[in-house]
Motif scaffolding. Structure first.
Motif, PDB file in Angstrom:
ATOM      1  N   THR B 137      17.393  -5.680  12.967  1.00 59.63           N
ATOM      2  CA  THR B 137      16.271  -5.313  13.837  1.00 59.63           C
ATOM      3  C   THR B 137      15.634  -6.579  14.426  1.00 59.63           C
ATOM      4  O   THR B 137      15.788  -7.672  13.887  1.00 59.63           O
ATOM      5  CB  THR B 137      15.205  -4.545  13.039  1.00 59.63           C
ATOM      6  N   ALA B 138      14.903  -6.384  15.512  1.00 59.26           N
ATOM      7  CA  ALA B 138      14.447  -7.497  16.354  1.00 59.26           C
ATOM      8  C   ALA B 138      13.920  -8.705  15.584  1.00 59.26           C
ATOM      9  O   ALA B 138      14.303  -9.840  15.843  1.00 59.26           O
ATOM     10  CB  ALA B 138      13.380  -6.986  17.323  1.00 59.26           C
ATOM     11  N   LYS B 139      13.061  -8.469  14.604  1.00 60.89           N
ATOM     12  CA  LYS B 139      12.403  -9.576  13.929  1.00 60.89           C
ATOM     13  C   LYS B 139      13.374 -10.364  13.050  1.00 60.89           C
ATOM     14  O   LYS B 139      13.219 -11.573  12.884  1.00 60.89           O
ATOM     15  CB  LYS B 139      11.260  -9.021  13.075  1.00 60.89           C
ATOM     16  N   PHE B 140      14.379  -9.683  12.490  1.00 61.71           N
ATOM     17  CA  PHE B 140      15.286 -10.325  11.540  1.00 61.71           C
ATOM     18  C   PHE B 140      16.644 -10.654  12.158  1.00 61.71           C
ATOM     19  O   PHE B 140      17.571 -11.059  11.474  1.00 61.71           O
ATOM     20  CB  PHE B 140      15.467  -9.423  10.316  1.00 61.71           C
ATOM     21  N   LEU B 153      16.426  -5.824  20.165  1.00 58.45           N
ATOM     22  CA  LEU B 153      15.899  -4.501  20.507  1.00 58.45           C
ATOM     23  C   LEU B 153      16.994  -3.446  20.478  1.00 58.45           C
ATOM     24  O   LEU B 153      16.783  -2.323  20.020  1.00 58.45           O
ATOM     25  CB  LEU B 153      15.290  -4.526  21.910  1.00 58.45           C
TER      26      LEU B 153
END
Lengths: 536, 221
Positions: B137-140, B153
């Motif tokens: 996912t975007a943050k990781f 994204l």
């Protein structure tokens, strides 16, 4: 089969606390919902009173700014998710929908009980949010702040998600019940208008609630897994959250108000002793509201930077939704015309509803005029507007319904004189509290602000004193209603001489609702207006 | 009071018709409608994700194009075939029950369950490959093979959409196991098979959602 015996009824047969906790009787589930949601109403009300006390003076009165942020968030979240959304459909809808269509229960009684405990699960999570430091985002959870704040957003969002599931199950049950369990002769156009309202509400519940479920689930995912949908730093778009949120939450305001309108459509003919005027327009207007509620969400976002064209279309669509609402009000008033109107407490609350809801509705028009909206955006004018609709509307209707059906639900009469005093206190207190906020908003008092300029103090004080009148009214109402449970006069089957099916059975109703299957020929059989008058 | 009521059973079964229904058919009819309403609600649940997909893809089609190449078309395709076949076996189990052939019906339910399990095993291999490669996912997100925009994204969408769908498959497996057990126990015959019927409706929707997810995620590259 024995004849109707009001000593044996749904309340005492079968006996015992356990039989209540595992009951699948729609009446008992309705009563459990009623007391549960009223308890949360009291909790949300306490936060409201604290907010108003804080505003007695500019600067600090009793709490600091962070506590204030938490208090207004909890007031909003509790009132919306734990009181006003479930209250009328799940309490009165559960109790009366099957009886009013001549059914023995809702279509799926076990799912009905499940929905009650799912609601509790969500409520417990929400209460956990309060215990673990509260939430300070406002009940709208706007991103990106709700991603960054260190408060218990995950608990409150999970609570909202789970209570949404409960709401969906209730709506699903009602839709199927109305379609499949109507008594012989109970065609769709013989349905009492309360049922039309609850049915339209159920449609919105099933279609809109999953979207808020997904929205708050994504908010949780955003905080836990960093999915980035609403986070500009990760390529996401915070405005998308607002679209998702209002795609549910605008229809949700109709989940809140349409059941209130549905109650008013029962009270007005019963206390005017007259067949409802414009049955079909009122019935269709409920469906029209349900439909139109899905195409107006952008009017919450006029200042969010959405395109001018979008704002224009949402503005026009919102003007259109005023039409079915006005149709209802006009028909209620026309029903009273040349009726034999009497002024018992339920009718007083119905009148308060029409008066205050009309103000709430008409001030809505200020907000959807694009230019005026910018001036009034995020001011107390907005706060006053939606309290006139939600409290002046739905809560008045709820109180009207509570008094109207109290004798049926519990088999006792409340004290009519105290009832009228309570209604009067409520009317005065409500208009003091929120009428003053219209003026403040127009003068520029922003909503959700902890502090304010000295010049607003007199109006804030009027508002705060008004809130004490409201509190006094609720305490009085609660006292005489509880008193009536123990010492109240026994209620006859039909104290108001009303005509829908619930009044044809004993008070309180027997466990199986109907001892003989009812047959229906017409809704609101009060006869023609002239006949009604000749009875007098 | 309820003791006064006579309890009616559906012919040849131990299923007591609830007192608020006139007949077993009445109950069947209402239950089916209830499931249809529930499915509409499910579509709305997924719809938020489809809207997010449409919006982010419209914003950055090039990134979607490149990111999609990181998904394994063959595994996705295999899962599509497996799920389509499971819809067939599910429908057949209802068909056999309508002809009172409970033995065949329970075999078909086992097949359906096995297909669902196969789907989840394939999904497990797909997921572990993504985790390993840093396609998260975007943050990781740590993968470095995609140059355009915010590819994180796309994988957020991938995990949310297939994750929610996978959750539905798991729930479906539980329900299928339950109706299989009841079929074996002899609860159902040609007059009463409501739980199997509504399970089948649910299962077809789970299948249908995947039919949309597969091309939107795997085949746009």
């Amino acid at each position: 089969m024995s004849v109707a015996n009001s000593d044996v009824n749904y309340i005492n047969s079968p006996k015992g606390l356990w039989s209540w906790l595992v009951t699948i009787d729609h009446k008992r589930i309705g009563i459990m919902y009623l007391f549960t949601t009223l308890a949360f109403f009291a909790l949300g009300g306490i936060f409201a009173l604290l907010l108003r006390i804080e505003h007695l003076t500019p600067g600090r009165t009793i709490m600091d700014a962070n506590q204030y942020n938490i208090a207004f968030t909890l007031h909003g979240a509790i009132m919306v998710f734990m009181f006003i959304v479930p209250n009328v459909p799940a309490a009165f809808g559960n109790f009366f929908l099957p009886i009013m269509i001549g059914a023995k229960d809702v279509a799926f009684p076990k799912i009905n009980l499940l929905s009650y405990y799912v609601f509790w699960l969500g409520a417990i999570l929400a209460v956990c949010a309060i215990i673990f430091g509260g939430v300070d985002t406002g009940w709208t959870f706007y991103t990106p702040y709700s991603i960054r704040t260190n408060t218990a957003v995950i608990f409150m969002a999970s609570g909202a998600f789970i209570m949404g599931m409960s709401s969906i199950l209730t709506g699903l049950n009602f839709i199927v019940t109305v379609h499949k369990l109507r008594a012989p002769g109970m065609t769709f156009f013989h349905l009492p208008l309360f049922i039309w309202g609850i049915y339209a509400t159920a449609i919105i519940q099933v279609l809109a609630t999953p979207v808020i479920g997904m929205t708050v689930a994504l908010l949780i995912m955003e905080r836990v897994f960093g999915i980035g949908f609403f986070d500009p730093a990760l390529g996401g778009d915070p405005i998308l959250f607002q679209h998702f949120f209002w795609f549910y939450s605008h229809p949700a305001v109709y989940i809140m108000i349409v059941p209130g309108m549905a109650i008013i459509s029962e009270i007005i003919p019963a206390f005017s002793k007259k067949t409802i005027f414009g049955y079909k327009p009122i019935a269709y207007s409920s469906l029209a509201i349900a439909f139109a509620s899905f195409i107006v969400w952008g009017h919450h976002m006029f200042t969010s930077g959405q395109s001018y064209l979008a704002s224009l279309l949402f503005s026009v669509a919102t003007i259109i939704i005023g039409v079915p609402t006005a149709i209802k009000i006009v028909n209620w008033v026309a029903t009273m015309y040349k009726g034999k109107v009497s002024w018992e407490t339920p009718m007083l609350y119905a009148m308060a509803f029409i008066f205050m809801f009309s103000i709430g509705g008409l001030t809505g028009l200020f907000h959807i005029s694009l230019a005026v909206s910018v001036h009034l955006h995020d001011t107390y004018f907005v706060v006053a507007h939606f309290h006139y609709v939600m409290m002046g509307g739905t809560v008045m209707a709820m109180l009207g319904g509570l008094h109207y059906w109290w004798p049926k639900m519990f088999g006792v009469m409340y004290n009519e004189c105290l009832g009228k005093i309570g209604a009067a206190l409520m009317f005065i207190g409500f208009n003091m509290t929120f009428g003053s906020q219209f003026i403040m908003g127009n003068l520029g008092m922003p909503r959700r602000y902890y502090d304010y300029a000295e010049r607003f103090q007199p109006l804030h004080q009027v508002s705060t004193v008004g809130s004490w009148f409201i509190a006094a009214s609720f305490l009085l109402t609660m006292s005489y209603l509880i008193y009536s449970l123990f010492k109240g006069k026994k209620a006859p089957a039909n104290p108001w001489d009303a005509k829908s099916l619930e009044w044809t059975i004993a008070s309180p109703p027997p466990t199986e609702n109907f001892l003989t299957d009812p047959v229906v020929t017409e809704p609101y059989p009060y006869g023609t207006p002239n006949k009604a008058r000749s009875h007098a | 009071m309820s003791g006064h009521h006579e309890v009616h059973y559906v012919e040849g079964t131990k299923h007591a018709i609830p007192h608020h229904f006139n007949s077993g058919y009445h109950e069947f009819d209402a239950s089916k409608m209830g499931m249809w309403v529930f499915l509409v609600n499910e579509i709305l649940l997924f719809s938020a994700l489809f809207v997010a997909y449409a919006m982010f893809r419209a914003k950055d089609p090039v990134m979607f194009h490149e990111a999609s190449h990181q998904l394994n078309k063959w595994m996705g395709g295999l899962n599509t075939i497996v799920l389509l076949f499971s819809s067939l076996t599910m429908a057949l189990s209802v068909g056999y029950l309508q002809r009172n052939n409970t033995k065949r019906a329970s075999q078909m339910l086992i097949l359906t369950f096995l297909c669902a399990a196969t789907f989840m095993v394939v999904k497990y291999f797909e997921y572990s490959h993504k985790f390993h490669a840093g396609l998260l996912t975007a943050k990781f997100y740590t993968f470095e093979g995609i140059s355009a925009g915010h590819p994180g994204l796309f994988f957020s969408l991938y995990f949310m959409m297939t994750g929610l769908h996978g959750l539905h498959v798991l729930i479906g497996m539980g329900v299928i196991a339950w109706v299989w057990w009841r079929t074996r126990r002899g609860d159902f015959n040609e007059h009463y098979f409501t739980p199997v019927e509504v399970t089948a409706l649910y299962w077809h929707l789970v299948d249908l959602v995947w039919i949309f997810l597969f091309p939107l995620l795997y085949l746009i590259g």
